[in-house]
Motif scaffolding. Structure first.
Motif: not given
Length: 170
Positions: A2-6, A30-32, A38-40
């Motif tokens: 996912t983008q978050g994982e990247r 927290a946002a990071m 993948g929450k945001n």
């Protein structure tokens, strides 16, 4: 992936904590964390900031295709592109400098090129220049003090005039 994982992969490869990585792109810890888990989702602004700040290939960050890092030659093109974006607060100044440079003849360009090369060389190998001794004003007459002050004002006026011409030629 996912983008978050990247994003997590980028951060880990660069050796940043969530907090330090987020600071560089204007996002709280927290946002990071929420992005990486993948929450945001990443916003376009987040993606642009990450790519610009860390020289990341936008296509890779968005889709996972291609290389993670921008090749060096593309990195230079991306840097120039960022400089000439109208949203850049220095856009008008940069444009003025570029337009003025383009109007110069060959010998004038060579002088400017050499000046810049010398300045970069001095920056990478700084040599402490001796400070010019300030004149002892207590021993000068009023007329001599006025003459010095006049020269300083004329110099400032000349610099301001040259700056105005550059802006008008932009």
């Amino acid at each position: 992936m996912t983008q978050g994982e990247r994003v997590r992969e980028i951060r880990k490869k660069l050796g940043f904590t969530l907090e330090k990585f987020g600071e560089r792109i204007g996002i709280k810890k927290a946002a990071m964390s929420a992005i990486e888990t993948g929450k945001n989702s990443l916003t376009d602004a987040n993606i642009k900031a990450i790519c610009r700040e860390f020289n990341i290939n936008e296509e890779w960050l968005r889709t996972g295709s291609g290389e993670m890092r921008i090749p060096v030659e593309d990195e230079a093109a991306a840097a120039v592109s960022d400089l000439v974006e109208k949203s850049n607060p220095l856009y008008d100044i940069i444009k003025g400098i570029m337009v003025a440079y383009q109007k110069l003849d060959g010998p004038s360009r060579e002088v400017i090129d050499q000046f810049i090369l010398d300045a970069v060389s001095q920056r990478s190998h700084p040599q402490k220049a001796p400070e010019p001794a300030a004149p002892d004003l207590s021993e000068l007459t009023i007329d001599e003090k006025v003459a010095l002050y006049r020269k300083e004002l004329e110099r400032e006026e000349k610099v301001a005039g040259e700056s105005q011409v550059l802006q008008e030629n932009a």
